[in-house]
Design an enzyme around this catalytic site. Sequence first.
Site, mmCIF file in Angstrom:
data_model
loop_
_atom_site.group_PDB
_atom_site.id
_atom_site.type_symbol
_atom_site.label_atom_id
_atom_site.label_comp_id
_atom_site.label_asym_id
_atom_site.label_seq_id
_atom_site.Cartn_x
_atom_site.Cartn_y
_atom_site.Cartn_z
ATOM 1 N N ASP A 1 -11.263 2.388 3.286
ATOM 2 C CA ASP A 1 -11.527 0.949 3.179
ATOM 3 C C ASP A 1 -13.011 0.692 2.901
ATOM 4 O O ASP A 1 -13.391 -0.410 2.510
ATOM 5 C CB ASP A 1 -11.165 0.244 4.497
ATOM 6 C CG ASP A 1 -9.814 -0.451 4.444
ATOM 7 O OD1 ASP A 1 -9.435 -0.914 3.347
ATOM 8 O OD2 ASP A 1 -9.153 -0.535 5.492
ATOM 9 N N GLN B 1 -4.920 -1.507 9.379
ATOM 10 C CA GLN B 1 -4.744 -2.834 8.779
ATOM 11 C C GLN B 1 -5.305 -3.912 9.698
ATOM 12 O O GLN B 1 -5.022 -3.930 10.894
ATOM 13 C CB GLN B 1 -3.246 -3.073 8.489
ATOM 14 C CG GLN B 1 -2.963 -4.351 7.720
ATOM 15 C CD GLN B 1 -3.544 -4.359 6.316
ATOM 16 O OE1 GLN B 1 -3.686 -3.326 5.663
ATOM 17 N NE2 GLN B 1 -3.902 -5.535 5.825
ATOM 18 N N LYS C 1 0.832 -1.202 0.000
ATOM 19 C CA LYS C 1 0.000 0.000 0.000
ATOM 20 C C LYS C 1 0.874 1.263 0.000
ATOM 21 O O LYS C 1 0.612 2.204 -0.744
ATOM 22 C CB LYS C 1 -0.952 -0.018 1.204
ATOM 23 C CG LYS C 1 -2.037 -1.084 1.070
ATOM 24 C CD LYS C 1 -2.856 -1.313 2.336
ATOM 25 C CE LYS C 1 -3.789 -2.516 2.128
ATOM 26 N NZ LYS C 1 -4.690 -2.775 3.273
HETATM 27 N N1 GUN Z 1 -6.805 -7.022 5.919
HETATM 28 C C1 GUN Z 1 -7.116 -7.840 4.880
HETATM 29 N N2 GUN Z 1 -7.741 -7.136 3.921
HETATM 30 C C2 GUN Z 1 -7.821 -5.859 4.347
HETATM 31 C C3 GUN Z 1 -8.345 -4.663 3.790
HETATM 32 O O1 GUN Z 1 -8.893 -4.624 2.686
HETATM 33 N N3 GUN Z 1 -8.224 -3.553 4.550
HETATM 34 C C4 GUN Z 1 -7.652 -3.564 5.767
HETATM 35 N N4 GUN Z 1 -7.589 -2.429 6.446
HETATM 36 N N5 GUN Z 1 -7.156 -4.642 6.321
HETATM 37 C C5 GUN Z 1 -7.238 -5.798 5.607
#
Ligand code: GUN
Length: 279
Positions: free
Chosen positions: A118, A95, A51
């Site tokens: 998200d 996350q 990211k």
């Molecule tokens: N953990 C697994 N997939 C995601 C996601 O799309 N966003 C976040 N914040 N954590 C995750």
Amino acid sequence: MILIDGKKVSQTVREEIKKEISEISEQGKHVGLAVIIIGDDPASQVYVRNKINACNETGILSRRYAFPANVSETEIIELIETLNNDNDINGILVQLPLPKHLNKERILSAIDPKKDVDGFSAEQSGKTFLGEEALSGCTPEGIITLLKAYNIKIEGLNAVVIGRSNIVGKPAAILLLKENATVTVCHTRTKDIKLYTKNADLIIVAVGKPKFLTKDMVKDGVIVIDAGINRTEEGKLCGDVDFENVSKKCSYITPVPGGVGPMTVTMLMYNTLKAFKNA
Ligand code: GUN
């Protein structure tokens, strides 16, 4: 069989985002994303790195906040509140998964819904549900973008979504409905999943089980989107689809890696830019 190349589509979308961001920079403004990572889950470390790299690539300013697993909930919520009021930050992401002692609902609901890139909040998922402009979940949004990039007409398709998570299955079903597919959602309590998948024109699999979708479950010409990321015993990445055998029957299929995964990160950049424009 056509292999849906998530890396290639990602690259195209990222180029468009990059162009818009550079125009914003020329006006002396910038787009910012804050990423909060707690603990040392190895998969999360990789996702967060991807990211941050995508931010660097597209010109989004990123801030990474890393905490040990034993951090207090108060400390995280205070940080989120500070970021909510920080005009340099357009998106805030925590996350997942979180260490067990932290309450996910309390932490996520501290994020200002306008910065919820998200798309997990009640406000953004509610807007998605209503078919309104929203910051929708990055994985489901990425899936729709992939289908459209290959000019796949979604309208009228018999679509089966396997998995009903709030992150993938449920919002994917809602977005497919918006595109006028006929949508069936299967899950762990579905009596006979094959009954549904055998008639499906499009199958989205998001169950987190390696090789869950097998060739006997699908018809010839099916379109398969694999949102799974699992590791085999040998440590190799694999999806939720028995790719080797299922792909032989497909008109289109996404690989793992290189299918849905890169799109998820790209749609996060897209949502961050969108949050900036909304602000
Ligand atoms: N953990 C697994 N997939 C995601 C996601 O799309 N966003 C976040 N914040 N954590 C995750």
